[in-house]
Every structure is written in C-alpha cells, then in structure tokens.
Design a protein around this motif. Sequence first.
Motif, PDB file in Angstrom:
ATOM      1  N   SER A  74       0.832  -1.204   0.000  1.00 53.65           N
ATOM      2  CA  SER A  74       0.000   0.000   0.000  1.00 53.65           C
ATOM      3  C   SER A  74       0.862   1.248   0.000  1.00 53.65           C
ATOM      4  N   PHE A  75       0.311   2.310  -0.574  1.00 51.85           N
ATOM      5  CA  PHE A  75       1.013   3.593  -0.639  1.00 51.85           C
ATOM      6  C   PHE A  75      -0.012   4.691  -0.871  1.00 51.85           C
ATOM      7  N   SER A  76       0.439   5.929  -0.831  1.00 49.78           N
ATOM      8  CA  SER A  76      -0.455   7.066  -0.976  1.00 49.78           C
ATOM      9  C   SER A  76      -1.105   7.080  -2.360  1.00 49.78           C
ATOM     10  N   ALA A  77      -2.395   7.413  -2.387  1.00 47.52           N
ATOM     11  CA  ALA A  77      -3.106   7.504  -3.664  1.00 47.52           C
ATOM     12  C   ALA A  77      -2.527   8.586  -4.555  1.00 47.52           C
ATOM     13  N   LEU A  78      -1.844   9.559  -3.968  1.00 49.85           N
ATOM     14  CA  LEU A  78      -1.229  10.632  -4.750  1.00 49.85           C
ATOM     15  C   LEU A  78      -0.087  10.104  -5.610  1.00 49.85           C
ATOM     16  N   ASP A  79       0.467   8.954  -5.248  1.00 54.78           N
ATOM     17  CA  ASP A  79       1.603   8.387  -5.975  1.00 54.78           C
ATOM     18  C   ASP A  79       1.184   7.349  -7.009  1.00 54.78           C
ATOM     19  N   PHE A  80      -0.108   7.126  -7.155  1.00 53.33           N
ATOM     20  CA  PHE A  80      -0.565   6.069  -8.058  1.00 53.33           C
ATOM     21  C   PHE A  80      -0.471   6.507  -9.513  1.00 53.33           C
ATOM     22  N   ASP A  81       0.131   5.647 -10.316  1.00 52.70           N
ATOM     23  CA  ASP A  81       0.260   5.867 -11.757  1.00 52.70           C
ATOM     24  C   ASP A  81      -0.473   4.734 -12.454  1.00 52.70           C
ATOM     25  N   ASP A  82      -1.631   5.023 -13.022  1.00 49.83           N
ATOM     26  CA  ASP A  82      -2.492   3.999 -13.594  1.00 49.83           C
ATOM     27  C   ASP A  82      -1.796   3.228 -14.716  1.00 49.83           C
ATOM     28  N   GLU A  83      -1.074   3.909 -15.551  1.00 50.22           N
ATOM     29  CA  GLU A  83      -0.408   3.264 -16.678  1.00 50.22           C
ATOM     30  C   GLU A  83       0.746   2.385 -16.190  1.00 50.22           C
ATOM     31  N   LEU A  84       1.514   2.895 -15.251  1.00 53.48           N
ATOM     32  CA  LEU A  84       2.682   2.181 -14.756  1.00 53.48           C
ATOM     33  C   LEU A  84       2.292   0.920 -13.988  1.00 53.48           C
TER      34      LEU A  84
END
Length: 284
Positions: free
Chosen positions: A218-228
Amino acid sequence: MIKINNLNVSYGDFTALSIEDEIIIDKNKKLGILGSNGAGKTTLINAIMELVPYQGSIVKDIPTNEIAVHMQYNNYPETIAVRTVMEAIIGCKLEKCEKIMELIKFFKFESALKRTYKDLSGGQKQRLTVILVLAQESPLTIFDEVTSGLDFQTRTSLMELLEKWYRDRDDTLILVSHYYDELERLVDDVLILENGKVVDYGSKTALFKKYCGNRIISFSALDFDDELMKDYKKIEAPEGRVVISIDNNEEELELEKILVQKDIDFERTSNDMEVMYINALRRK
C-alpha cells in the motif's frame, strides 16, 4: 466452547441480529468481532450472556455466571476510595488475594488505589475494570470495546499490557473492537458482522488471503500511476491509499522495484484488518 446456531434477536419488528449458519468458538481461541456501529456486535455479547431474549441456540460448556465480561459501560461508586470499591467486589482485603495483587502490579495500578473513582483518568477507569474482570480467572473472558473513549496513547498502553498478559495464556477470549490494530495484535479468528448479519467468519490469516491475497502493498493515492501499475491487482483501500494485492514473490519484487525507482514510500503486510474488512464488505 460456544456453539451458536440459527440465532435471532429482535426488538419488536426490528431484527438486531440474525445468524443462520452455525458458528463454533473453540476453546483456547481468541476471537475478534468486527463491524460498524449497529452491526450487532454488542447484541451478540448480550445474547451470549443471556441479557436479552433470543430465538435459536447458544450452547456453552461454561455456566453464564462464570464468564468474565467487560461491558462498554460500567458503574462504580464515585466518591469512595477505589481500594474500598475493589475489596467490596472481591469480598476480601486486596493483600489477601494473590491474583488481584498480581494484576494491580502488572497494570501499574498501585497509585490509583487511594483515589476515588471520579478522580481516575479514563485509562485508569478502564484498568480498574480489566483488573476485576481478569481476577475472576474465568476460562472465557469477553471484552466489549475495552478502550472506548480513550486517547491514542492511553489506548495503546492498555492494549500493550493486554497483549503481554495474554501472550502465553491459553484462555478463550472474545474481543469486540472497532480499532483494527487491536484485533490484529490479539486475535486468531475474526467474526465480521454488518446490519445484524454475518459477513464472514474464520481465522484472520485465511480471511486475509481470501479477500486480499497472500500479501498487500500500500502507498499514498497521490503516488498512483495507472499506466505504470496497470498490470497489478488493485483492491479496495482506506481513503487516500492505494492497495495492491500480491500473489507471489516475483510479482512483489517487480512492484517494489517500480516503487523504489519512483521514490514512492510503501508498506507491505499480510495482516491488515482494515483492508480485509473493507474488501469483505465490498465483496458481499
């Protein structure tokens, strides 16, 4: 130790609790009951303790009056010394009861004995009840929201003591709590209730795997990269977080490599009660 089957608790036309399938709480197990407000947690405890009328079957191998129970609300005389209150309840001087003295020392309660109940802090009030409950040395103890109303530091301190107390004991414990970390630390099995019905019941390890996979990252949603991260399985998460379900070591290493390269802080675990609970509710 306890077998529950076809249990129904109703207040007029309102059904507060309905358990259709058999639930067996084995001897020496530590069970956590998890659910939102109004889910039926306290109703179930009241039914086990025969404090409310119910239909169905609750079979116990221990008489109800021998169960040690901590309820959400406990009343004591407020203007009498705590020592006097305790001695009145146990029926003898504190010093003559080895178990009480052991508990007083273990829970660091000595300084509270001369005070009146109204002068105790919230944490001390809870410790008083915990001491009196554990002093019964019952093979089955029930705690219903034992840390309710306490600040984080006081709650953490009390739970650390309870965890230490039960670490090497085979006693059967039922713990009702809406704090996920308390259940993670203390229980073996979990009963999830919602709207008076059973969502699921089983070992916390099995339920985590069922709803979350072998592990989660788990990690912050601000760091989520959908493509990556499109090739990874995202599951339901607490607000502001992203949770990825991990099935094997190779997948975990690949994802961790990506996160490290992107300088993203993350956590990995195979024991997250909140994530398991959220996903159990969503799947049902």
